[in-house]
Motif scaffolding. Structure first.
Motif, PDB file in Angstrom:
ATOM      1  N   ALA A 298       2.736   6.721 100.062  1.00 44.58           N
ATOM      2  CA  ALA A 298       2.892   5.540  99.199  1.00 44.58           C
ATOM      3  C   ALA A 298       2.144   5.716  97.884  1.00 44.58           C
ATOM      4  CB  ALA A 298       2.412   4.301  99.942  1.00 44.58           C
TER       5      ALA A 298
ATOM      6  N   ASP B 250       1.472  -2.622 105.211  1.00 41.93           N
ATOM      7  CA  ASP B 250       1.301  -2.358 106.648  1.00 41.93           C
ATOM      8  C   ASP B 250       1.356  -0.850 106.922  1.00 41.93           C
ATOM      9  OD1 ASP B 250       0.983  -2.855 109.353  1.00 41.93           O
ATOM     10  OD2 ASP B 250       3.113  -3.249 109.712  1.00 41.93           O
TER      11      ASP B 250
ATOM     12  N   GLN C 283       4.708  -1.808 115.567  1.00 41.53           N
ATOM     13  CA  GLN C 283       5.363  -2.752 114.662  1.00 41.53           C
ATOM     14  C   GLN C 283       4.783  -4.150 114.880  1.00 41.53           C
ATOM     15  OE1 GLN C 283       7.020  -1.246 117.251  1.00 41.53           O
ATOM     16  NE2 GLN C 283       6.959  -3.052 118.551  1.00 41.53           N
ATOM     17  N   VAL C 284       5.036  -5.040 113.925  1.00 41.92           N
ATOM     18  CA  VAL C 284       4.563  -6.421 114.071  1.00 41.92           C
ATOM     19  C   VAL C 284       5.213  -7.052 115.298  1.00 41.92           C
ATOM     20  CG1 VAL C 284       4.129  -6.781 111.595  1.00 41.92           C
ATOM     21  CG2 VAL C 284       6.367  -7.373 112.531  1.00 41.92           C
TER      22      VAL C 284
ATOM     23  N   ASN D 286      -1.177   3.021 106.395  1.00 41.94           N
ATOM     24  CA  ASN D 286      -2.531   3.491 106.739  1.00 41.94           C
ATOM     25  C   ASN D 286      -3.596   2.566 106.137  1.00 41.94           C
ATOM     26  OD1 ASN D 286      -1.476   4.520 104.275  1.00 41.94           O
ATOM     27  ND2 ASN D 286      -3.294   5.770 104.057  1.00 41.94           N
TER      28      ASN D 286
ATOM     29  N   TYR E 140      -3.479   0.116  97.732  1.00 39.97           N
ATOM     30  CA  TYR E 140      -2.169  -0.575  97.772  1.00 39.97           C
ATOM     31  C   TYR E 140      -2.271  -1.951  97.110  1.00 39.97           C
ATOM     32  CZ  TYR E 140      -1.095   3.106 101.163  1.00 39.97           C
ATOM     33  OH  TYR E 140      -0.924   4.320 101.777  1.00 39.97           O
TER      34      TYR E 140
ATOM     35  N   GLY F 136       4.898   0.864 104.476  1.00 42.97           N
ATOM     36  CA  GLY F 136       4.783   1.149 105.907  1.00 42.97           C
ATOM     37  C   GLY F 136       6.008   0.655 106.654  1.00 42.97           C
TER      38      GLY F 136
ATOM     39  N   GLU G 155       7.733   4.908 103.314  1.00 45.23           N
ATOM     40  CA  GLU G 155       7.350   5.538 104.581  1.00 45.23           C
ATOM     41  C   GLU G 155       6.980   6.995 104.367  1.00 45.23           C
ATOM     42  OE1 GLU G 155       6.699   4.590 107.834  1.00 45.23           O
ATOM     43  OE2 GLU G 155       6.194   6.716 107.925  1.00 45.23           O
ATOM     44  N   PHE G 156       5.833   7.377 104.902  1.00 39.87           N
ATOM     45  CA  PHE G 156       5.313   8.736 104.750  1.00 39.87           C
ATOM     46  C   PHE G 156       6.074   9.739 105.626  1.00 39.87           C
ATOM     47  CE2 PHE G 156       2.295  11.964 106.317  1.00 39.87           C
ATOM     48  CZ  PHE G 156       2.016  12.594 105.120  1.00 39.87           C
TER      49      PHE G 156
ATOM     50  N   LEU H 136       7.841   2.391 109.459  1.00 40.67           N
ATOM     51  CA  LEU H 136       8.003   2.775 110.875  1.00 40.67           C
ATOM     52  C   LEU H 136       9.509   2.815 111.196  1.00 40.67           C
ATOM     53  CD1 LEU H 136       6.100   3.592 113.252  1.00 40.67           C
ATOM     54  CD2 LEU H 136       6.309   1.269 114.087  1.00 40.67           C
TER      55      LEU H 136
ATOM     56  N   HIS I 206      10.235   8.959 110.884  1.00 46.15           N
ATOM     57  CA  HIS I 206      10.248   7.488 110.955  1.00 46.15           C
ATOM     58  C   HIS I 206      11.309   6.942 109.989  1.00 46.15           C
ATOM     59  CE1 HIS I 206       5.756   7.157 112.398  1.00 46.15           C
ATOM     60  NE2 HIS I 206       6.508   7.904 113.186  1.00 46.15           N
TER      61      HIS I 206
ATOM     62  N   TYR J 265      11.465  -2.354 111.774  1.00 46.79           N
ATOM     63  CA  TYR J 265      11.473  -3.651 112.468  1.00 46.79           C
ATOM     64  C   TYR J 265      11.087  -4.791 111.506  1.00 46.79           C
ATOM     65  CZ  TYR J 265      10.452  -7.142 116.076  1.00 46.79           C
ATOM     66  OH  TYR J 265      10.430  -8.292 116.839  1.00 46.79           O
ATOM     67  N   SER J 266       9.913  -4.669 110.881  1.00 47.29           N
ATOM     68  CA  SER J 266       9.513  -5.724 109.928  1.00 47.29           C
ATOM     69  C   SER J 266      10.431  -5.718 108.705  1.00 47.29           C
ATOM     70  CB  SER J 266       8.057  -5.552 109.499  1.00 47.29           C
ATOM     71  OG  SER J 266       7.835  -4.265 108.948  1.00 47.29           O
TER      72      SER J 266
HETATM   73  C1  LIG Z   1       2.033   0.028 111.390  1.00 49.94           C
HETATM   74  S1  LIG Z   1       3.342   1.106 110.981  1.00 49.94           S
HETATM   75  C2  LIG Z   1       4.448   0.037 110.098  1.00 49.94           C
HETATM   76  C3  LIG Z   1       5.068  -0.969 111.005  1.00 49.94           C
HETATM   77  C4  LIG Z   1       6.193  -1.767 110.346  1.00 49.94           C
HETATM   78  N1  LIG Z   1       5.721  -2.431 109.134  1.00 49.94           N
HETATM   79  C5  LIG Z   1       6.705  -2.812 111.309  1.00 49.94           C
HETATM   80  O1  LIG Z   1       5.982  -3.796 111.548  1.00 49.94           O
HETATM   81  O2  LIG Z   1       7.823  -2.652 111.850  1.00 49.94           O
HETATM   82  C6  LIG Z   1       2.692   2.068 109.679  1.00 49.94           C
HETATM   83  C7  LIG Z   1       3.656   3.055 109.067  1.00 49.94           C
HETATM   84  O3  LIG Z   1       3.071   3.508 107.844  1.00 49.94           O
HETATM   85  C8  LIG Z   1       3.363   4.877 107.699  1.00 49.94           C
HETATM   86  N2  LIG Z   1       2.360   5.470 106.807  1.00 49.94           N
HETATM   87  C9  LIG Z   1       1.126   5.954 107.132  1.00 49.94           C
HETATM   88  N3  LIG Z   1       0.523   6.438 106.042  1.00 49.94           N
HETATM   89  C10 LIG Z   1       1.360   6.253 105.007  1.00 49.94           C
HETATM   90  C11 LIG Z   1       1.301   6.552 103.629  1.00 49.94           C
HETATM   91  N4  LIG Z   1       0.246   7.155 103.099  1.00 49.94           N
HETATM   92  N5  LIG Z   1       2.361   6.224 102.856  1.00 49.94           N
HETATM   93  C12 LIG Z   1       3.449   5.607 103.391  1.00 49.94           C
HETATM   94  N6  LIG Z   1       3.566   5.306 104.700  1.00 49.94           N
HETATM   95  C13 LIG Z   1       2.533   5.626 105.501  1.00 49.94           C
HETATM   96  C14 LIG Z   1       3.304   5.425 109.126  1.00 49.94           C
HETATM   97  O4  LIG Z   1       4.012   6.655 109.213  1.00 49.94           O
HETATM   98  C15 LIG Z   1       3.932   4.290 109.913  1.00 49.94           C
HETATM   99  O5  LIG Z   1       5.315   4.496 110.075  1.00 49.94           O
END
Ligand SMILES: C[S@@+](CC[C@H](N)C(=O)[O-])C[C@H]1O[C@@H](n2cnc3c(N)ncnc32)[C@H](O)[C@@H]1O
Length: 226
Positions: free
Chosen positions: A121, A142, A43-44, A144, A151, A68, A92-93, A70, A97, A73-74
């Motif tokens: 997404a 935030d 997370q950030v 993949n 995006y 994104g 969220e994928f 997770l 999560h 948190y953000s």
């Molecule tokens: C870096 S984390 C996000 C952190 C969050 N923004 C935070 O700062 O608290 C990336 C998230 O994107 C999700 N993710 C990955 N590929 C994805 C997709 N194709 N579509 C949607 N979410 C995806 C992952 O499962 C993960 O939970």
């Protein structure tokens, strides 16, 4: 093992958190829940979470899109910027999560204002467009990194003139300058940056950052045209 420079960045961040953010039990409990669920620590940082909140507040954002989630948190930082009638949609994928995030968001008091959408997404974004869920005032990308260019395209379809688009991890420890990199993440971020630069409807820059998460950066842009 952290390098000397990384130790300095982390100490400075702790100092900033102590004096400008203070203790935040709600967000500490989000991180604890994420750790208990075995989720990655990606997370950030707290200072960047607060930066997202401040940017959304300065902009007066009423509708926010996050790609994104997770553990949320953000999401919670951004939701704190919303007025009572505001709305945040986060994509969220991973269903696990999303389940942890929903619990955290409800505990933080934002269940009414925040919707967590599960799925890739690239499947959900066209649905948002078809449903007329936008336009969003603020988009935070935030997920993949290989999806960032797409995006950006969807963010432009779901925003309007004056909307803000922010994307995390836009510097990759400086490796974005390496045109010959064989790292797919670096090449994906380079494609995103070059698309952003060639896009006449957005005016953007990238702020390089150091801290507890290492050396990276945030892309920040405003939609200037339709
Ligand atoms: C870096 S984390 C996000 C952190 C969050 N923004 C935070 O700062 O608290 C990336 C998230 O994107 C999700 N993710 C990955 N590929 C994805 C997709 N194709 N579509 C949607 N979410 C995806 C992952 O499962 C993960 O939970």
């Amino acid at each position: 093992m952290a390098t000397k420079e990384e130790e300095i960045w982390s100490r400075a961040e702790q100092y900033i958190v102590e004096h400008l953010l203070g203790r935040d039990e709600a967000l500490d409990s989000v991180l604890a829940a994420a750790q208990a669920a075995g989720m990655p620590d990606i997370q950030v940082s707290p200072t960047h979470g607060k930066l997202l909140m401040l940017l959304a507040q300065m902009h007066g954002a009423k509708k926010i899109l996050e790609i994104g989630t997770l553990a949320g948190y953000s999401t919670i930082w951004l939701a704190r910027a919303l007025p009572a009638e505001g709305k945040l949609v986060t994509l969220e994928f991973d269903p696990k999560h999303a389940a942890v995030a929903r619990g955290n968001i409800a505990k933080a008091g934002f269940a009414e204002r925040v919707e967590v959408r599960v799925g890739s997404a690239l499947d959900t974004l066209p649905l948002l467009k078809a449903e007329g869920t936008g336009p969003f005032d603020f988009v935070f990308i935030d997920a993949n990194k290989t999806g960032y260019s797409d995006y950006l395209g969807w963010a432009l379809q779901l925003t309007q003139r004056g909307s803000v688009i922010v994307a995390d991890n836009a510097v990759q420890a400086g490796r974005i300058a390496d045109a010959d990199s064989d790292d797919t993440t670096v090449q994906a971020i380079r494609s995103f940056i070059e698309k952003l630069g060639a896009e006449p409807r957005v005016s953007a820059t990238i702020v390089q950052c150091v801290g507890s998460k290492g050396y990276d950066g945030l892309a920040i842009g405003i939609v200037t045209g339709d």
